[in-house]
Design a protein around this motif. Structure first.
Motif, PDB file in Angstrom:
ATOM      1  N   ASP A   1     -13.174  -7.277 -12.357  1.00  0.00           N
ATOM      2  CA  ASP A   1     -11.532  -7.674 -12.500  1.00  0.00           C
ATOM      3  C   ASP A   1     -10.563  -6.995 -11.769  1.00  0.00           C
ATOM      4  O   ASP A   1      -9.348  -7.291 -11.838  1.00  0.00           O
ATOM      5  CB  ASP A   1     -11.362  -7.771 -13.920  1.00  0.00           C
ATOM      6  N   THR A   2     -10.925  -5.939 -11.100  1.00  0.00           N
ATOM      7  CA  THR A   2     -10.074  -5.067 -10.001  1.00  0.00           C
ATOM      8  C   THR A   2     -10.702  -4.544  -8.864  1.00  0.00           C
ATOM      9  O   THR A   2     -11.876  -4.257  -9.031  1.00  0.00           O
ATOM     10  CB  THR A   2      -9.567  -4.042 -10.919  1.00  0.00           C
ATOM     11  N   ALA A   3     -10.061  -4.468  -7.965  1.00  0.00           N
ATOM     12  CA  ALA A   3     -10.411  -3.863  -6.521  1.00  0.00           C
ATOM     13  C   ALA A   3      -9.256  -2.819  -6.398  1.00  0.00           C
ATOM     14  O   ALA A   3      -8.125  -2.946  -6.288  1.00  0.00           O
ATOM     15  CB  ALA A   3     -10.511  -4.845  -5.600  1.00  0.00           C
ATOM     16  N   LEU A   4      -9.754  -1.547  -6.039  1.00  0.00           N
ATOM     17  CA  LEU A   4      -9.025  -0.548  -5.268  1.00  0.00           C
ATOM     18  C   LEU A   4      -9.377  -0.493  -4.066  1.00  0.00           C
ATOM     19  O   LEU A   4     -10.603  -0.295  -3.738  1.00  0.00           O
ATOM     20  CB  LEU A   4      -9.300   0.759  -6.378  1.00  0.00           C
ATOM     21  N   ILE A   5      -8.425  -0.505  -3.140  1.00  0.00           N
ATOM     22  CA  ILE A   5      -8.662  -0.288  -1.729  1.00  0.00           C
ATOM     23  C   ILE A   5      -7.945   1.023  -1.272  1.00  0.00           C
ATOM     24  O   ILE A   5      -6.939   0.937  -1.464  1.00  0.00           O
ATOM     25  CB  ILE A   5      -8.251  -1.663  -1.020  1.00  0.00           C
ATOM     26  N   ASN A   6      -8.737   1.935  -0.778  1.00  0.00           N
ATOM     27  CA  ASN A   6      -8.383   3.161  -0.194  1.00  0.00           C
ATOM     28  C   ASN A   6      -8.310   3.003   1.414  1.00  0.00           C
ATOM     29  O   ASN A   6      -9.373   2.781   1.802  1.00  0.00           O
ATOM     30  CB  ASN A   6      -9.232   4.337  -0.884  1.00  0.00           C
ATOM     31  N   PHE A   7      -7.116   3.265   1.913  1.00  0.00           N
ATOM     32  CA  PHE A   7      -7.249   4.012   3.292  1.00  0.00           C
ATOM     33  C   PHE A   7      -6.940   5.124   3.583  1.00  0.00           C
ATOM     34  O   PHE A   7      -6.260   5.902   3.010  1.00  0.00           O
ATOM     35  CB  PHE A   7      -6.031   2.986   4.000  1.00  0.00           C
ATOM     36  N   TYR A   8      -7.911   5.788   4.426  1.00  0.00           N
ATOM     37  CA  TYR A   8      -8.130   7.291   4.946  1.00  0.00           C
ATOM     38  C   TYR A   8      -7.719   7.303   6.374  1.00  0.00           C
ATOM     39  O   TYR A   8      -8.406   6.600   7.105  1.00  0.00           O
ATOM     40  CB  TYR A   8      -9.554   7.727   4.661  1.00  0.00           C
ATOM     41  N   ASP A   9      -6.563   7.958   6.644  1.00  0.00           N
ATOM     42  CA  ASP A   9      -6.523   8.229   8.105  1.00  0.00           C
ATOM     43  C   ASP A   9      -7.323   9.488   8.296  1.00  0.00           C
ATOM     44  O   ASP A   9      -8.160   9.755   7.672  1.00  0.00           O
ATOM     45  CB  ASP A   9      -4.818   8.434   8.327  1.00  0.00           C
ATOM     46  N   GLY A  10      -7.065  10.016   9.532  1.00  0.00           N
ATOM     47  CA  GLY A  10      -8.180  11.059   9.824  1.00  0.00           C
ATOM     48  C   GLY A  10      -8.125  12.608   8.964  1.00  0.00           C
ATOM     49  O   GLY A  10      -9.093  13.213   8.982  1.00  0.00           O
TER      50      GLY A  10
ATOM     51  N   ILE B   1       0.822  -1.221  -0.041  1.00  0.00           N
ATOM     52  CA  ILE B   1      -0.001   0.010   0.004  1.00  0.00           C
ATOM     53  C   ILE B   1       1.073   1.172  -0.092  1.00  0.00           C
ATOM     54  O   ILE B   1       1.964   1.216   0.532  1.00  0.00           O
ATOM     55  CB  ILE B   1      -1.008   0.018   1.090  1.00  0.00           C
ATOM     56  N   ARG B   2       0.440   2.141  -0.805  1.00  0.00           N
ATOM     57  CA  ARG B   2       1.299   3.514  -0.764  1.00  0.00           C
ATOM     58  C   ARG B   2       0.757   4.846  -1.188  1.00  0.00           C
ATOM     59  O   ARG B   2      -0.771   4.557  -1.834  1.00  0.00           O
ATOM     60  CB  ARG B   2       2.573   3.484  -1.606  1.00  0.00           C
TER      61      ARG B   2
ATOM     62  N   GLY C   1       2.715  15.701  -9.960  1.00  0.00           N
ATOM     63  CA  GLY C   1       3.713  15.825  -8.812  1.00  0.00           C
ATOM     64  C   GLY C   1       3.170  15.599  -7.445  1.00  0.00           C
ATOM     65  O   GLY C   1       3.600  15.594  -6.434  1.00  0.00           O
ATOM     66  N   GLY C   2       1.741  15.824  -7.269  1.00  0.00           N
ATOM     67  CA  GLY C   2       0.983  16.062  -6.244  1.00  0.00           C
ATOM     68  C   GLY C   2       0.993  14.680  -5.591  1.00  0.00           C
ATOM     69  O   GLY C   2       1.177  13.429  -6.277  1.00  0.00           O
ATOM     70  N   VAL C   3       0.637  14.350  -4.370  1.00  0.00           N
ATOM     71  CA  VAL C   3       0.644  13.046  -3.474  1.00  0.00           C
ATOM     72  C   VAL C   3      -0.763  13.012  -3.131  1.00  0.00           C
ATOM     73  O   VAL C   3      -1.273  13.822  -2.392  1.00  0.00           O
ATOM     74  CB  VAL C   3       1.707  13.047  -2.547  1.00  0.00           C
ATOM     75  N   MET C   4      -1.486  11.936  -3.222  1.00  0.00           N
ATOM     76  CA  MET C   4      -2.764  11.619  -2.865  1.00  0.00           C
ATOM     77  C   MET C   4      -2.757  11.334  -1.376  1.00  0.00           C
ATOM     78  O   MET C   4      -1.731  10.788  -0.671  1.00  0.00           O
ATOM     79  CB  MET C   4      -3.300  10.334  -3.572  1.00  0.00           C
ATOM     80  N   SER C   5      -3.331  11.810  -0.690  1.00  0.00           N
ATOM     81  CA  SER C   5      -3.279  11.627   1.078  1.00  0.00           C
ATOM     82  C   SER C   5      -3.962  10.342   1.237  1.00  0.00           C
ATOM     83  O   SER C   5      -3.737   9.811   2.387  1.00  0.00           O
ATOM     84  CB  SER C   5      -4.347  12.923   1.692  1.00  0.00           C
ATOM     85  N   VAL C   6      -4.972   9.635   0.481  1.00  0.00           N
ATOM     86  CA  VAL C   6      -5.293   8.529   0.747  1.00  0.00           C
ATOM     87  C   VAL C   6      -4.014   7.454   0.457  1.00  0.00           C
ATOM     88  O   VAL C   6      -3.235   7.825  -0.442  1.00  0.00           O
ATOM     89  CB  VAL C   6      -6.523   7.819  -0.058  1.00  0.00           C
ATOM     90  N   GLN C   7      -4.154   6.205   0.866  1.00  0.00           N
ATOM     91  CA  GLN C   7      -3.154   5.148   0.722  1.00  0.00           C
ATOM     92  C   GLN C   7      -3.959   3.952  -0.145  1.00  0.00           C
ATOM     93  O   GLN C   7      -5.039   3.858   0.342  1.00  0.00           O
ATOM     94  CB  GLN C   7      -2.518   4.663   1.965  1.00  0.00           C
ATOM     95  N   THR C   8      -3.244   3.467  -0.915  1.00  0.00           N
ATOM     96  CA  THR C   8      -3.919   2.600  -1.890  1.00  0.00           C
ATOM     97  C   THR C   8      -3.263   1.074  -2.262  1.00  0.00           C
ATOM     98  O   THR C   8      -2.047   1.264  -2.640  1.00  0.00           O
ATOM     99  CB  THR C   8      -4.219   3.321  -3.362  1.00  0.00           C
ATOM    100  N   VAL C   9      -3.959   0.339  -2.360  1.00  0.00           N
ATOM    101  CA  VAL C   9      -3.527  -0.825  -2.851  1.00  0.00           C
ATOM    102  C   VAL C   9      -4.627  -1.649  -3.836  1.00  0.00           C
ATOM    103  O   VAL C   9      -5.707  -1.420  -3.617  1.00  0.00           O
ATOM    104  CB  VAL C   9      -3.223  -1.945  -1.579  1.00  0.00           C
ATOM    105  N   CYS C  10      -3.998  -2.192  -4.874  1.00  0.00           N
ATOM    106  CA  CYS C  10      -4.883  -2.878  -5.962  1.00  0.00           C
ATOM    107  C   CYS C  10      -4.993  -4.314  -5.898  1.00  0.00           C
ATOM    108  O   CYS C  10      -3.845  -4.760  -5.943  1.00  0.00           O
ATOM    109  CB  CYS C  10      -4.519  -1.990  -7.392  1.00  0.00           C
ATOM    110  N   LEU C  11      -5.999  -4.930  -6.525  1.00  0.00           N
ATOM    111  CA  LEU C  11      -5.885  -6.316  -6.921  1.00  0.00           C
ATOM    112  C   LEU C  11      -6.453  -6.391  -8.224  1.00  0.00           C
ATOM    113  O   LEU C  11      -7.233  -5.655  -8.859  1.00  0.00           O
ATOM    114  CB  LEU C  11      -7.184  -7.202  -6.172  1.00  0.00           C
ATOM    115  N   GLY C  12      -5.950  -7.565  -9.007  1.00  0.00           N
ATOM    116  CA  GLY C  12      -6.165  -7.956 -10.508  1.00  0.00           C
ATOM    117  C   GLY C  12      -5.713  -6.843 -11.186  1.00  0.00           C
ATOM    118  O   GLY C  12      -4.697  -7.352 -12.275  1.00  0.00           O
TER     119      GLY C  12
END
Ligand code: MD3
Ligand code: FE
Length: 212
Positions: free
Chosen positions: A109-118, A42-43, A50-61
């Motif tokens: 055929d794909t899952a995008l999993i997002n993690f949000y901290d506060g 996850i990252r 050049g922006g960085v997303m504040s959520v962290q994401t891991v993908c399947l498929g």
């Protein structure tokens, strides 16, 4: 708590509060923990700007990187993403049937999993990297968030604000598939630790890429 009734927010956009059982949420949290470790960890996604997303994401498929899907995570560690397990695709089929009230062919055929901290949020955007008009299934676990469902023309008004809480299902199909949407805010401390998530919010989306 008594869940709210199912509601069609816009044509094809159906919110089903409290759809996942606590056991299903626990199982998904445990699975997400494992997927977050690798093969592609996850990252925070880095945008071409050049922006960085504040959520962290891991993908399947398929691995999503802005703005395309690949089998290999060139922007992370060059490894192929984990397969989408059959049980998760099956959960997606049950979700679509539950929201629309009838069985239909649905083979994500794909899952995008997002993690949000506060502090994490997601700006208004459209999901149009998929070459299929099949619905997107969204499952929320953990802290409650403010979800903003907009229109297909602009990032701005009119939009509808909906609170998504742990266990909620949302299906976006038909004319809603290309609507702008975002997550302006999460409410820290609102989740039930019994899900296995002590803090933050998890969102799983299941999609059909239309790629092969
Ligand atoms: C409406 N995720 O991953 S889920 C995303 O909560 C994304 O993490 C948000 O937007 C989240 O792209 C929102 C709800 C959602 C997901 C996909 C959609 C709404 C959608 C696709 C089309 C229309
Ligand atoms: Fe999206």
């Amino acid at each position: 708590m008594i869940p709210l009734p199912m509601r069609e927010i816009a044509p094809g956009a159906v919110h089903v509060p409290g759809w996942l059982t606590l056991d299903e949420q626990r199982h998904l949290v445990e699975a997400c923990r494992e997927w977050a470790r690798g093969p592609v960890p996850i990252r925070h996604t880095v945008l071409p700007s050049g922006g960085v997303m504040s959520v962290q994401t891991v993908c399947l498929g398929w691995h999503w990187q802005p703005y395309r899907y690949t089998r290999v995570a060139h922007d992370v560690n060059g490894r192929r993403v984990a397969d989408l397990p059959g049980w998760l695709a099956e959960l997606g089929r049950r979700a679509v049937a539950g929201a629309y009230g009838h069985e239909m062919e649905y083979d994500p055929d794909t899952a995008l999993i997002n993690f949000y901290d506060g502090q994490a949020k997601m700006g208004m955007h459209q999901d149009k990297d998929e070459r299929s008009d099949a619905p997107v299934v969204s499952l929320s676990i953990g802290d409650t968030c403010l979800f903003r469902f907009g229109n297909t023309e602009t990032r701005g008004r009119p939009y509808t604000d909906v609170r998504l809480t742990s266990g909620d299902l949302f299906v976006f199909g038909g004319p809603s598939r290309l609507a702008y949407h975002g997550v302006p805010k999460v409410y820290p401390g609102t989740g039930d630790p019994a899900t296995g998530l002590a803090s933050g919010r998890l969102n799983l989306t299941l999609r059909v890429t239309g790629l092969r």
